[in-house]
Scaffold this motif. Sequence first.
Motif, PDB file in Angstrom:
ATOM      1  N   ILE A  14       0.842  -1.204   0.000  1.00 32.60           N
ATOM      2  CA  ILE A  14       0.000   0.000   0.000  1.00 32.60           C
ATOM      3  C   ILE A  14       0.874   1.250   0.000  1.00 32.60           C
ATOM      4  CG2 ILE A  14      -1.649   1.333   1.386  1.00 32.60           C
ATOM      5  CD1 ILE A  14      -2.765  -1.429   2.323  1.00 32.60           C
ATOM      6  N   ALA A  15       1.926   1.242   0.814  1.00 32.80           N
ATOM      7  CA  ALA A  15       2.823   2.399   0.886  1.00 32.80           C
ATOM      8  C   ALA A  15       3.533   2.631  -0.436  1.00 32.80           C
ATOM      9  CB  ALA A  15       3.848   2.193   1.997  1.00 32.80           C
ATOM     10  N   GLY A  16       3.957   1.569  -1.098  1.00 31.41           N
ATOM     11  CA  GLY A  16       4.617   1.712  -2.397  1.00 31.41           C
ATOM     12  C   GLY A  16       3.694   2.304  -3.441  1.00 31.41           C
ATOM     13  N   PHE A  17       2.444   1.864  -3.436  1.00 32.11           N
ATOM     14  CA  PHE A  17       1.458   2.404  -4.364  1.00 32.11           C
ATOM     15  C   PHE A  17       1.249   3.896  -4.108  1.00 32.11           C
ATOM     16  CE2 PHE A  17      -2.969   3.512  -5.281  1.00 32.11           C
ATOM     17  CZ  PHE A  17      -3.001   3.258  -6.643  1.00 32.11           C
ATOM     18  N   LEU A  18       1.056   4.259  -2.831  1.00 31.04           N
ATOM     19  CA  LEU A  18       0.841   5.665  -2.479  1.00 31.04           C
ATOM     20  C   LEU A  18       2.076   6.515  -2.771  1.00 31.04           C
ATOM     21  CD1 LEU A  18      -1.132   5.244   0.872  1.00 31.04           C
ATOM     22  CD2 LEU A  18      -2.045   5.933  -1.352  1.00 31.04           C
ATOM     23  N   ALA A  19       3.256   5.978  -2.485  1.00 30.82           N
ATOM     24  CA  ALA A  19       4.490   6.718  -2.751  1.00 30.82           C
ATOM     25  C   ALA A  19       4.674   6.943  -4.245  1.00 30.82           C
ATOM     26  CB  ALA A  19       5.690   5.971  -2.177  1.00 30.82           C
ATOM     27  N   GLY A  20       4.279   5.958  -5.057  1.00 34.10           N
ATOM     28  CA  GLY A  20       4.347   6.133  -6.505  1.00 34.10           C
ATOM     29  C   GLY A  20       3.438   7.249  -6.980  1.00 34.10           C
ATOM     30  N   LYS A  21       2.280   7.402  -6.336  1.00 39.04           N
ATOM     31  CA  LYS A  21       1.368   8.489  -6.681  1.00 39.04           C
ATOM     32  C   LYS A  21       1.922   9.839  -6.214  1.00 39.04           C
ATOM     33  CE  LYS A  21      -1.703   5.924  -8.556  1.00 39.04           C
ATOM     34  NZ  LYS A  21      -1.854   5.942 -10.000  1.00 39.04           N
ATOM     35  N   ILE A  22       2.572   9.846  -5.054  1.00 42.36           N
ATOM     36  CA  ILE A  22       3.151  11.079  -4.521  1.00 42.36           C
ATOM     37  C   ILE A  22       4.323  11.536  -5.385  1.00 42.36           C
ATOM     38  CG2 ILE A  22       4.448  12.062  -2.583  1.00 42.36           C
ATOM     39  CD1 ILE A  22       2.700  10.253  -0.751  1.00 42.36           C
ATOM     40  N   MET A  23       5.152  10.584  -5.798  1.00 45.02           N
ATOM     41  CA  MET A  23       6.362  10.887  -6.575  1.00 45.02           C
ATOM     42  C   MET A  23       6.047  10.824  -8.066  1.00 45.02           C
ATOM     43  SD  MET A  23       8.896  11.277  -4.376  1.00 45.02           S
ATOM     44  CE  MET A  23      10.349  10.965  -5.329  1.00 45.02           C
ATOM     45  N   ARG A  24       5.119  11.599  -8.527  1.00 49.99           N
ATOM     46  CA  ARG A  24       4.714  11.584  -9.935  1.00 49.99           C
ATOM     47  C   ARG A  24       5.921  11.699 -10.855  1.00 49.99           C
ATOM     48  NH1 ARG A  24       0.602  16.265 -10.065  1.00 49.99           N
ATOM     49  NH2 ARG A  24       0.157  16.055  -7.873  1.00 49.99           N
ATOM     50  N   LEU A  33       9.486  -1.656  -3.715  1.00 51.68           N
ATOM     51  CA  LEU A  33      10.228  -0.604  -3.012  1.00 51.68           C
ATOM     52  C   LEU A  33       9.456  -0.095  -1.803  1.00 51.68           C
ATOM     53  CD1 LEU A  33      11.755   1.357  -6.015  1.00 51.68           C
ATOM     54  CD2 LEU A  33      12.942  -0.152  -4.429  1.00 51.68           C
ATOM     55  N   GLY A  34       8.143  -0.209  -1.831  1.00 53.20           N
ATOM     56  CA  GLY A  34       7.320   0.169  -0.675  1.00 53.20           C
ATOM     57  C   GLY A  34       7.570  -0.741   0.511  1.00 53.20           C
ATOM     58  N   VAL A  35       7.764  -2.031   0.255  1.00 51.02           N
ATOM     59  CA  VAL A  35       8.087  -2.967   1.344  1.00 51.02           C
ATOM     60  C   VAL A  35       9.431  -2.585   1.952  1.00 51.02           C
ATOM     61  CG1 VAL A  35       8.560  -5.373   1.897  1.00 51.02           C
ATOM     62  CG2 VAL A  35       6.684  -4.821   0.351  1.00 51.02           C
ATOM     63  N   VAL A  36      10.408  -2.294   1.109  1.00 52.06           N
ATOM     64  CA  VAL A  36      11.721  -1.844   1.601  1.00 52.06           C
ATOM     65  C   VAL A  36      11.562  -0.506   2.316  1.00 52.06           C
ATOM     66  CG1 VAL A  36      14.038  -1.138   0.890  1.00 52.06           C
ATOM     67  CG2 VAL A  36      12.941  -3.090  -0.218  1.00 52.06           C
ATOM     68  N   GLY A  37      10.728   0.352   1.762  1.00 52.96           N
ATOM     69  CA  GLY A  37      10.491   1.663   2.368  1.00 52.96           C
ATOM     70  C   GLY A  37       9.864   1.581   3.743  1.00 52.96           C
ATOM     71  N   GLY A  38       9.059   0.546   3.969  1.00 51.99           N
ATOM     72  CA  GLY A  38       8.488   0.354   5.302  1.00 51.99           C
ATOM     73  C   GLY A  38       9.568   0.141   6.347  1.00 51.99           C
ATOM     74  N   VAL A  39      10.574  -0.621   5.975  1.00 50.18           N
ATOM     75  CA  VAL A  39      11.708  -0.852   6.886  1.00 50.18           C
ATOM     76  C   VAL A  39      12.500   0.435   7.063  1.00 50.18           C
ATOM     77  CG1 VAL A  39      13.851  -2.156   7.183  1.00 50.18           C
ATOM     78  CG2 VAL A  39      11.834  -3.290   6.260  1.00 50.18           C
ATOM     79  N   VAL A  40      12.754   1.134   5.959  1.00 47.29           N
ATOM     80  CA  VAL A  40      13.511   2.389   6.018  1.00 47.29           C
ATOM     81  C   VAL A  40      12.757   3.432   6.839  1.00 47.29           C
ATOM     82  CG1 VAL A  40      14.404   4.317   4.631  1.00 47.29           C
ATOM     83  CG2 VAL A  40      14.740   1.964   3.871  1.00 47.29           C
ATOM     84  N   GLY A  41      11.443   3.536   6.624  1.00 48.63           N
ATOM     85  CA  GLY A  41      10.639   4.497   7.387  1.00 48.63           C
ATOM     86  C   GLY A  41      10.663   4.200   8.874  1.00 48.63           C
ATOM     87  N   GLY A  42      10.546   2.935   9.228  1.00 52.79           N
ATOM     88  CA  GLY A  42      10.626   2.553  10.638  1.00 52.79           C
ATOM     89  C   GLY A  42      11.970   2.907  11.240  1.00 52.79           C
ATOM     90  N   LEU A  60      12.122   5.642  -3.081  1.00 51.83           N
ATOM     91  CA  LEU A  60      11.879   5.979  -4.489  1.00 51.83           C
ATOM     92  C   LEU A  60      12.713   7.176  -4.930  1.00 51.83           C
ATOM     93  CD1 LEU A  60       8.016   5.500  -4.833  1.00 51.83           C
ATOM     94  CD2 LEU A  60       9.801   4.187  -5.968  1.00 51.83           C
ATOM     95  N   TRP A  61      12.864   8.132  -4.054  1.00 51.54           N
ATOM     96  CA  TRP A  61      13.673   9.307  -4.380  1.00 51.54           C
ATOM     97  C   TRP A  61      15.129   8.905  -4.602  1.00 51.54           C
ATOM     98  CZ3 TRP A  61      17.372  12.014  -1.240  1.00 51.54           C
ATOM     99  CH2 TRP A  61      17.796  13.224  -1.812  1.00 51.54           C
TER     100      TRP A  61
END
Length: 81
Positions: free
Chosen positions: A14-24, A36-45, A73-74
């Motif tokens: 879900i986070a990867g999908f939303l991040a893809g929408k944010i990072m147009r 990348l959202g799954v990886v981002g969950g770990v990075v965010g934590g 993603l950035w």
Amino acid sequence: MTEGIIGGIIVGIIAGFLAGKIMRGEGFGCLWNCILGVVGGVVGGWLFNILNISWGGTVGAVGTAVVGAVVVLWIASFFKK
């Protein structure tokens, strides 16, 4: 334990999908954004732990994962070119 891993993967997707929408324009397609959202969950934590920020519940988990996924993603966008 399995519920935690599966829940974490679902939140990451879900986070990867939303991040893809944010990072147009900076996304990698739906599948890679979700991975990348799954990886981002770990990075965010990890980032929120360093900054001593704590969100509770499912909304907090998704919010933390979205922040991490946007960061991932950035960073990944530098390697895309």
